[in-house]
Design a protein around this motif. Sequence first.
Motif, PDB file in Angstrom:
ATOM      1  N   LYS B   9      70.379  24.958  -5.373  1.00  0.00           N
ATOM      2  CA  LYS B   9      69.328  23.946  -5.425  1.00  0.00           C
ATOM      3  C   LYS B   9      69.738  22.886  -6.441  1.00  0.00           C
ATOM      4  CE  LYS B   9      65.206  26.643  -4.535  1.00  0.00           C
ATOM      5  NZ  LYS B   9      64.087  27.269  -5.229  1.00  0.00           N
ATOM      6  N   TYR B  10      69.547  21.638  -6.082  1.00  0.00           N
ATOM      7  CA  TYR B  10      69.871  20.552  -6.998  1.00  0.00           C
ATOM      8  C   TYR B  10      68.611  19.786  -7.351  1.00  0.00           C
ATOM      9  CZ  TYR B  10      74.762  21.464  -6.144  1.00  0.00           C
ATOM     10  OH  TYR B  10      75.977  22.064  -6.086  1.00  0.00           O
ATOM     11  N   LEU B  11      68.627  19.224  -8.546  1.00  0.00           N
ATOM     12  CA  LEU B  11      67.478  18.463  -8.997  1.00  0.00           C
ATOM     13  C   LEU B  11      67.967  17.213  -9.716  1.00  0.00           C
ATOM     14  CD1 LEU B  11      64.348  18.399  -9.829  1.00  0.00           C
ATOM     15  CD2 LEU B  11      65.080  19.568 -11.890  1.00  0.00           C
ATOM     16  N   GLN B  12      67.369  16.088  -9.387  1.00  0.00           N
ATOM     17  CA  GLN B  12      67.696  14.864 -10.101  1.00  0.00           C
ATOM     18  C   GLN B  12      66.416  14.384 -10.761  1.00  0.00           C
ATOM     19  OE1 GLN B  12      68.932  11.470  -7.747  1.00  0.00           O
ATOM     20  NE2 GLN B  12      68.448  10.173  -9.497  1.00  0.00           N
ATOM     21  N   THR B  13      66.446  14.261 -12.068  1.00  0.00           N
ATOM     22  CA  THR B  13      65.217  13.866 -12.764  1.00  0.00           C
ATOM     23  C   THR B  13      65.489  13.074 -14.033  1.00  0.00           C
ATOM     24  OG1 THR B  13      63.193  14.696 -13.792  1.00  0.00           O
ATOM     25  CG2 THR B  13      65.078  16.132 -13.944  1.00  0.00           C
ATOM     26  N   GLU B  14      64.553  12.194 -14.312  1.00  0.00           N
ATOM     27  CA  GLU B  14      64.596  11.477 -15.594  1.00  0.00           C
ATOM     28  C   GLU B  14      64.091  12.469 -16.642  1.00  0.00           C
ATOM     29  OE1 GLU B  14      62.826   7.450 -15.518  1.00  0.00           O
ATOM     30  OE2 GLU B  14      61.838   8.068 -17.378  1.00  0.00           O
ATOM     31  N   ILE B  39      59.706  21.609 -18.959  1.00  0.00           N
ATOM     32  CA  ILE B  39      60.913  21.919 -19.737  1.00  0.00           C
ATOM     33  C   ILE B  39      62.000  22.464 -18.809  1.00  0.00           C
ATOM     34  CG2 ILE B  39      61.820  23.559 -21.466  1.00  0.00           C
ATOM     35  CD1 ILE B  39      60.154  21.813 -23.083  1.00  0.00           C
ATOM     36  N   ILE B  40      63.207  21.939 -18.978  1.00  0.00           N
ATOM     37  CA  ILE B  40      64.362  22.469 -18.230  1.00  0.00           C
ATOM     38  C   ILE B  40      65.439  22.799 -19.261  1.00  0.00           C
ATOM     39  CG2 ILE B  40      66.144  21.985 -16.489  1.00  0.00           C
ATOM     40  CD1 ILE B  40      64.277  19.730 -15.440  1.00  0.00           C
ATOM     41  N   ARG B  41      65.989  24.007 -19.165  1.00  0.00           N
ATOM     42  CA  ARG B  41      67.103  24.360 -20.047  1.00  0.00           C
ATOM     43  C   ARG B  41      68.368  24.395 -19.191  1.00  0.00           C
ATOM     44  NH1 ARG B  41      62.906  26.905 -22.537  1.00  0.00           N
ATOM     45  NH2 ARG B  41      62.712  26.224 -24.707  1.00  0.00           N
ATOM     46  N   ALA B  42      69.353  23.591 -19.585  1.00  0.00           N
ATOM     47  CA  ALA B  42      70.568  23.501 -18.771  1.00  0.00           C
ATOM     48  C   ALA B  42      71.801  23.466 -19.653  1.00  0.00           C
ATOM     49  CB  ALA B  42      70.514  22.252 -17.903  1.00  0.00           C
ATOM     50  N   VAL B  43      72.864  24.079 -19.150  1.00  0.00           N
ATOM     51  CA  VAL B  43      74.111  24.117 -19.918  1.00  0.00           C
ATOM     52  C   VAL B  43      75.030  22.993 -19.448  1.00  0.00           C
ATOM     53  CG1 VAL B  43      75.194  25.887 -18.419  1.00  0.00           C
ATOM     54  CG2 VAL B  43      75.966  25.627 -20.763  1.00  0.00           C
ATOM     55  N   ALA B  44      75.635  22.315 -20.414  1.00  0.00           N
ATOM     56  CA  ALA B  44      76.618  21.274 -20.099  1.00  0.00           C
ATOM     57  C   ALA B  44      77.984  21.825 -20.505  1.00  0.00           C
ATOM     58  CB  ALA B  44      76.295  20.006 -20.862  1.00  0.00           C
ATOM     59  N   VAL B  64      67.569  10.314 -20.402  1.00  0.00           N
ATOM     60  CA  VAL B  64      68.686  10.362 -19.452  1.00  0.00           C
ATOM     61  C   VAL B  64      68.193  10.588 -18.021  1.00  0.00           C
ATOM     62  CG1 VAL B  64      70.368  11.255 -21.121  1.00  0.00           C
ATOM     63  CG2 VAL B  64      69.017  12.863 -19.783  1.00  0.00           C
ATOM     64  N   ASN B  65      69.081  10.262 -17.098  1.00  0.00           N
ATOM     65  CA  ASN B  65      68.856  10.624 -15.714  1.00  0.00           C
ATOM     66  C   ASN B  65      69.770  11.821 -15.461  1.00  0.00           C
ATOM     67  OD1 ASN B  65      67.909  10.502 -13.159  1.00  0.00           O
ATOM     68  ND2 ASN B  65      68.935   8.599 -12.611  1.00  0.00           N
ATOM     69  N   ALA B  66      69.205  13.003 -15.308  1.00  0.00           N
ATOM     70  CA  ALA B  66      70.025  14.214 -15.238  1.00  0.00           C
ATOM     71  C   ALA B  66      70.128  14.753 -13.815  1.00  0.00           C
ATOM     72  CB  ALA B  66      69.429  15.273 -16.151  1.00  0.00           C
ATOM     73  N   TYR B  67      71.320  15.194 -13.467  1.00  0.00           N
ATOM     74  CA  TYR B  67      71.575  15.850 -12.175  1.00  0.00           C
ATOM     75  C   TYR B  67      71.830  17.315 -12.503  1.00  0.00           C
ATOM     76  CZ  TYR B  67      72.136  11.062 -10.570  1.00  0.00           C
ATOM     77  OH  TYR B  67      71.913   9.736 -10.296  1.00  0.00           O
ATOM     78  N   ILE B  68      70.927  18.161 -12.050  1.00  0.00           N
ATOM     79  CA  ILE B  68      70.978  19.571 -12.465  1.00  0.00           C
ATOM     80  C   ILE B  68      71.137  20.484 -11.273  1.00  0.00           C
ATOM     81  CG2 ILE B  68      69.683  21.383 -13.692  1.00  0.00           C
ATOM     82  CD1 ILE B  68      68.149  18.874 -14.975  1.00  0.00           C
ATOM     83  N   SER B  69      72.059  21.430 -11.414  1.00  0.00           N
ATOM     84  CA  SER B  69      72.190  22.458 -10.392  1.00  0.00           C
ATOM     85  C   SER B  69      71.407  23.677 -10.901  1.00  0.00           C
ATOM     86  CB  SER B  69      73.685  22.736 -10.198  1.00  0.00           C
ATOM     87  OG  SER B  69      73.916  24.060 -10.024  1.00  0.00           O
ATOM     88  N   ILE B  70      70.342  24.017 -10.187  1.00  0.00           N
ATOM     89  CA  ILE B  70      69.434  25.071 -10.652  1.00  0.00           C
ATOM     90  C   ILE B  70      70.078  26.450 -10.445  1.00  0.00           C
ATOM     91  CG2 ILE B  70      67.110  26.085 -10.372  1.00  0.00           C
ATOM     92  CD1 ILE B  70      66.899  23.195 -11.326  1.00  0.00           C
ATOM     93  N   GLY B  71      70.169  27.199 -11.538  1.00  0.00           N
ATOM     94  CA  GLY B  71      70.731  28.539 -11.457  1.00  0.00           C
ATOM     95  C   GLY B  71      69.653  29.596 -11.592  1.00  0.00           C
ATOM     96  N   GLU B  72      70.039  30.847 -11.338  1.00  0.00           N
ATOM     97  CA  GLU B  72      69.046  31.925 -11.434  1.00  0.00           C
ATOM     98  C   GLU B  72      68.612  32.146 -12.879  1.00  0.00           C
ATOM     99  OE1 GLU B  72      69.737  35.677  -9.460  1.00  0.00           O
ATOM    100  OE2 GLU B  72      70.488  34.588  -7.714  1.00  0.00           O
ATOM    101  N   ASN B  73      69.606  32.195 -13.784  1.00  0.00           N
ATOM    102  CA  ASN B  73      69.288  32.401 -15.190  1.00  0.00           C
ATOM    103  C   ASN B  73      69.318  31.096 -15.984  1.00  0.00           C
ATOM    104  OD1 ASN B  73      69.153  35.232 -14.839  1.00  0.00           O
ATOM    105  ND2 ASN B  73      71.378  35.305 -14.882  1.00  0.00           N
ATOM    106  N   LEU B  74      70.389  30.369 -15.807  1.00  0.00           N
ATOM    107  CA  LEU B  74      70.562  29.136 -16.558  1.00  0.00           C
ATOM    108  C   LEU B  74      71.029  28.041 -15.610  1.00  0.00           C
ATOM    109  CD1 LEU B  74      70.376  28.382 -19.578  1.00  0.00           C
ATOM    110  CD2 LEU B  74      72.785  28.862 -19.764  1.00  0.00           C
ATOM    111  N   SER B  75      70.445  26.863 -15.732  1.00  0.00           N
ATOM    112  CA  SER B  75      70.848  25.757 -14.869  1.00  0.00           C
ATOM    113  C   SER B  75      72.057  25.056 -15.458  1.00  0.00           C
ATOM    114  CB  SER B  75      69.694  24.783 -14.721  1.00  0.00           C
ATOM    115  OG  SER B  75      68.595  25.452 -14.167  1.00  0.00           O
TER     116      SER B  75
END
Lengths: 212, 254
Positions: B9-14, B39-44, B64-75
């Motif tokens: 699943k992908y998410l694009q959000t400000e 709140i979104i916690r994501a690893v870069a 920022v405008n973030a493009y996030i790939s949603i993971g089961e534990n950590l995005s």
Amino acid sequence: MTPLSNFQFMPPALSKLIESLRLLPGIGPKTAQKLAFSTLKMSTEQVKEISESLLDIKTQIIYCESCQNISENTNCNICIDDKRDSSIICVVEESMDVYVLEKSGAFKGKFHVLHGSISPVNGIGPDEIRIKELINRINDKPEIEEIVIATNLNLEGEATAMYINQVLNNSKSKLKITRLARGLPSGSDIEYADDTTILHALGSRVNINESL
Amino acid sequence: MKAYRKKKKYLQTESIVLKVYDFGEADRIFTLLSPSNGIIRAVAKGVRKPKSRMGGHIDILSKVNAYISIGENLSNLSQVEMIDNYSLLKKDLSMISIGFYLLELCEKFSVENDPNNDIYQHLSFALDLLLSCDNKNLLTRWFEINLLVISGFLPELYTCQISGTELIEGDHLFSSINGGLVDKKFATSTDNYILMDKNSIKALRFLSNNLWDKVEKINFPKNSLDKLRIVMRKYIQTITNSQINSEKFLSKVR
């Protein structure tokens, strides 16, 4: 994936080693298992050497009284080296940063390790890192003329640099306080650089004859 | 047989970066506040390396405008575009300290995967205003009180929290545990009350009922704002059941 250490067939000693290895940063369950099984294949002497080295760093390594860097003596090798320039101190966040700067061979002064940076959101304020020790060191040694602040180039690093600058300006006005230059890393393409880096790179541009 | 692969699943959000901490060898975990997902916690990955293409585009206190790939534990943060770095704000230590405080408050009042556009817009508005605003103390108080309004935690300001009777104009006590004002007559000796004078109560009521464009025109007495700071600190600590870490730093650089 269920870690093997959770399985009942595993000998408790091996399971305990896996759990202990997982305490190290960057070691996940699979890496911990791999390391534990590799240890089984090693000779007793090799394993003994590893365990003794691990214990030694806790029993023999202390913090240098002057620069707060890790050392085996009250004063570290850099601090007792007379050939180094005592008038200039480079302030870094971690001991690891000292070794990176030393490897470059570009800095011949002395260091001060803060052991962290100001991160109010994470509950780390100026009192939790070694800023007080830096101020005392500067006040005790009149030969210090310049402080190079080499904290990381993120907001926490910047806040730390600004705080040190604020405190030092209040206490010792003649001191020269500098910050590491910011710009494009070697080997990178301008095409991929971000606005902040471009802004700083343009702001800190140098005469081409000086840079060569 | 075709192997089964779970669709990512992908998410694009400000979003606004609230918190950052180092992870692994060269990675960082970012806590982002988004209007659509809370709140979104994501690893870069590899963001701490000098040659990282993402490193300069994302830091704490930036939009920022973030493009996030949603993971089961950590995005995973797969791409980031900087919208606003608040670079002018970051040149002043006192403004940085206020910024840290606002970010921490928003983190305390937001939850993961719970859309809350109001908190996001409130934070974004306050950060945009921080640079140009002359009375930063007033802005901080207005931000705190309206964050409580948005989150549904505004203390009761018109009726006594013990007797339930309407409060008449005058000095009253503030009780964090009871969640509002208490008539002095009904106060018990066990509770830790804060005495609020008539003007501080008026200021608190006005700040909770009005938008910034009205609030900024009023000249509030400094001692009323100082009293509100004490009241808000105690009340927020009580309802979040935790210390506001950046408050200490804010007091230090003020």
